[in-house]
Design a protein around this motif. Structure first.
Motif, mmCIF file in Angstrom:
data_model
loop_
_atom_site.group_PDB
_atom_site.id
_atom_site.type_symbol
_atom_site.label_atom_id
_atom_site.label_comp_id
_atom_site.label_asym_id
_atom_site.label_seq_id
_atom_site.Cartn_x
_atom_site.Cartn_y
_atom_site.Cartn_z
ATOM 1 N N VAL A 149 0.858 -1.183 0.000
ATOM 2 C CA VAL A 149 0.000 0.000 0.000
ATOM 3 C C VAL A 149 0.890 1.228 0.000
ATOM 4 O O VAL A 149 1.785 1.349 0.841
ATOM 5 C CB VAL A 149 -0.929 0.032 1.231
ATOM 6 N N ALA A 150 0.657 2.130 -0.939
ATOM 7 C CA ALA A 150 1.388 3.398 -0.993
ATOM 8 C C ALA A 150 0.365 4.525 -0.973
ATOM 9 O O ALA A 150 -0.575 4.541 -1.781
ATOM 10 C CB ALA A 150 2.246 3.476 -2.248
ATOM 11 N N ALA A 151 0.540 5.473 -0.042
ATOM 12 C CA ALA A 151 -0.467 6.509 0.159
ATOM 13 C C ALA A 151 0.157 7.892 0.165
ATOM 14 O O ALA A 151 1.137 8.138 0.874
ATOM 15 C CB ALA A 151 -1.213 6.269 1.471
ATOM 16 N N ALA A 152 -0.428 8.792 -0.612
ATOM 17 C CA ALA A 152 -0.074 10.209 -0.535
ATOM 18 C C ALA A 152 -0.940 10.845 0.539
ATOM 19 O O ALA A 152 -2.171 10.785 0.470
ATOM 20 C CB ALA A 152 -0.311 10.895 -1.872
ATOM 21 N N VAL A 153 -0.302 11.424 1.547
ATOM 22 C CA VAL A 153 -0.998 12.111 2.636
ATOM 23 C C VAL A 153 -0.681 13.590 2.516
ATOM 24 O O VAL A 153 0.489 13.991 2.616
ATOM 25 C CB VAL A 153 -0.558 11.569 4.013
ATOM 26 N N TYR A 154 -1.702 14.391 2.274
ATOM 27 C CA TYR A 154 -1.498 15.822 2.090
ATOM 28 C C TYR A 154 -1.515 16.512 3.450
ATOM 29 O O TYR A 154 -2.505 16.434 4.187
ATOM 30 C CB TYR A 154 -2.567 16.383 1.164
ATOM 31 N N ALA A 155 -0.415 17.151 3.772
ATOM 32 C CA ALA A 155 -0.193 17.661 5.131
ATOM 33 C C ALA A 155 -1.282 18.618 5.590
ATOM 34 O O ALA A 155 -1.634 18.648 6.772
ATOM 35 C CB ALA A 155 1.171 18.338 5.211
ATOM 36 N N ASP A 156 -1.847 19.395 4.660
ATOM 37 C CA ASP A 156 -2.816 20.424 5.039
ATOM 38 C C ASP A 156 -4.209 20.141 4.467
ATOM 39 O O ASP A 156 -5.006 21.070 4.306
ATOM 40 C CB ASP A 156 -2.319 21.794 4.558
ATOM 41 N N ASP A 157 -4.476 18.896 4.173
ATOM 42 C CA ASP A 157 -5.762 18.501 3.593
ATOM 43 C C ASP A 157 -6.900 18.910 4.528
ATOM 44 O O ASP A 157 -6.909 18.545 5.707
ATOM 45 C CB ASP A 157 -5.775 16.986 3.385
ATOM 46 N N VAL A 158 -7.876 19.663 4.009
ATOM 47 C CA VAL A 158 -8.976 20.121 4.865
ATOM 48 C C VAL A 158 -10.134 19.129 4.894
ATOM 49 O O VAL A 158 -11.077 19.298 5.677
ATOM 50 C CB VAL A 158 -9.499 21.504 4.414
ATOM 51 N N PHE A 159 -10.099 18.112 4.034
ATOM 52 C CA PHE A 159 -11.196 17.145 3.978
ATOM 53 C C PHE A 159 -10.837 15.806 4.611
ATOM 54 O O PHE A 159 -11.702 15.124 5.155
ATOM 55 C CB PHE A 159 -11.620 16.916 2.526
ATOM 56 N N VAL A 160 -9.580 15.415 4.517
ATOM 57 C CA VAL A 160 -9.112 14.152 5.115
ATOM 58 C C VAL A 160 -7.926 14.504 6.006
ATOM 59 O O VAL A 160 -6.829 14.797 5.522
ATOM 60 C CB VAL A 160 -8.722 13.121 4.040
ATOM 61 N N ASP A 161 -8.154 14.479 7.283
ATOM 62 C CA ASP A 161 -7.192 14.997 8.248
ATOM 63 C C ASP A 161 -5.870 14.230 8.225
ATOM 64 O O ASP A 161 -5.847 12.990 8.231
ATOM 65 C CB ASP A 161 -7.802 14.938 9.653
#
Length: 449
Positions: A388-400
């Motif tokens: 599993v490889a996931a991009a996590v957006y540091a400042d995402d306002v919809f998915v914390d």
């Protein structure tokens, strides 16, 4: 039984028919239609149709294309159909170099037995409609995907999940990991446990910070937003369909804040909000004409109606976003400094949006439903062996960000790429680079065969 139910009930479970094939501007498409059970636990019961479109490069021969492995794309949402590509750019370009891409219209969307208020009326009363919609969450979507995989004769395929598509991917990993080669996620690491309240407490904090950031970039828009809110309290303004624009609906333009490019588009929208008339300043027709893209659910009532249920496991959502909003008076439509909200859905929306009014009782039933089944198997995910490889957006306002990393830690073998360079719509910004990076991460993490 209604005519629609009788027709769907007579369909052959598991049937697959191939539709049209087309080539245009370097793209090859094949249409696929599948018959699946409405209620996955009742394989011989009522059936619905699910549509998916296969994409590939016309630069390859048919034989070369058919030798490629499959990639199934789970769209964000809930309630949005798969993309309709008119060319191969962005992540489409990267993906079709390696895969036969299957673009799924999740049940209820696109060409997959679509859900609208007028079609739901054939189901019967509000209770019957709510029962029907209770089968449109990620667990049912995954059951459809498994039926499709078997119908196509695919031993294993890869997944790419954007936003809610990540919710679907994690549910897939929970129920049929043996069907998966690798999983790529963008802004889609769902919380595995807990009340929806914890989600909204986190995202209200994120959206407040994003408001402050936005008004720091465009300080003139701080005054414009307050001016629009004050104007709406005093002067009736109406959207093109004839429904009134209220302050609280105007605040939903915070959806723009969820993207790197959209955030600047919000500024361009606000700078043309007012026009001078013989009766004084009014909101311009141009401005009002732009708003339905974010404030009108006529084209996607499913999104609003089942939105909070995608977080519910064994308990009622009970209008979680609305309740958590009461803990955050800074988001009140009566605040002196009005803040924009995000993708939250509120009960008053089913009063103010004419397309949702017929579904008000249905939405209240779903909000009060307490017996939602579990969506994720944390024990299965804890021993996961699928890369599993996931991009996590540091400042995402919809998915914390914090909840995303909590989930990543709970899903064995998850590789995360945490970046401040993109927001929730990252694959619209630079999908090609994001897809390539995630695929490389997953392939590097895969055990040698």
């Amino acid at each position: 039984m209604s005519a629609a139910e009788a027709q769907s009930a007579s369909a052959v479970p598991g049937a697959h028919r191939q539709g049209g094939e087309h080539e245009f501007r370097g793209v090859r498409t094949v249409d696929h239609f599948f018959t699946v059970p409405l209620r996955p636990a009742e394989p011989d019961g009522e059936q619905i149709e699910v549509f998916a479109r296969e994409y590939g490069s016309s630069g390859r021969s048919r034989e070369q294309h058919e030798q490629l492995p499959w990639l199934l794309f789970f769209q964000g949402g809930p309630g949005f159909p798969g993309n309709r590509w008119t060319g191969l750019s962005g992540w489409a370009k990267a993906a079709t170099e390696h895969f036969r891409v299957l673009m799924l219209d999740q049940r209820g969307t696109g060409l997959s037995t679509p859900v609208e208020a007028k079609s739901l009326a054939s189901r019967g009363d509000a209770a019957a409609q709510a029962e029907y919609l209770s089968h449109f969450r990620q667990d049912s979507i995954v059951a459809d995907a498994e039926a499709i995989r078997r119908a196509l004769g695919v031993a294993q395929w890869s997944l790419f999940g954007q936003s809610f598509g990540g919710w679907c991917s994690l549910a897939y990993l929970s129920t049929a990991p043996e069907a998966l080669r690798e999983v790529l996620l963008t802004g889609g690491l769902a919380p595995l446990h807990g009340s929806p309240d914890r989600v909204y407490r986190a995202t209200f904090r994120r959206i407040e910070a994003r408001n402050r950031e936005y008004f720091g970039w465009y300080p003139e828009d701080r005054a414009t937003v307050n001016r629009i809110a004050d104007h709406l309290r005093q002067v009736p303004e109406y959207l093109p369909r004839g429904d009134r624009l209220t302050v609280e609906r105007f605040q939903m333009l915070g959806m723009y804040l969820g993207g790197n490019t959209r955030v600047d588009a919000l500024h361009y929208l606000l700078e043309k909000a007012f026009i001078t008339t013989p009766d004084g300043d009014r909101l311009s027709d141009w401005f009002l004409a732009q708003l339905p893209a974010y404030l009108d659910f006529a084209g996607n009532p499913l999104y609003a109606t089942i939105h909070e249920s995608i977080y519910a496991q064994g308990e009622a959502s009970d209008w979680s976003a609305w309740r958590v909003l009461q803990e955050n008076p800074q988001f009140s439509p009566d605040a002196d400094e009005v803040l924009l909200t995000g993708e939250m859905i509120y009960p008053w929306l089913f009063e103010q949006d004419p397309s949702l009014q017929p579904l008000a009782e249905v939405a209240h039933i779903l909000a009060g439903k307490t017996d939602w089944p579990r969506l994720f198997d944390r024990e299965v995910l804890a021993r996961n062996s699928v890369p599993v490889a996931a991009a996590v957006y540091a400042d995402d306002v919809f998915v914390d960000h914090d909840l995303s990393l909590e989930t990543a830690a709970a899903v064995r073998g998850t590789q995360t790429w945490v970046t401040p360079d993109f927001h929730h719509d990252g694959i619209a910004d630079d999908g090609e680079a994001i897809f390539r990076r995630l695929l490389t991460m997953a392939r590097d993490a895969a055990p040698e065969s």
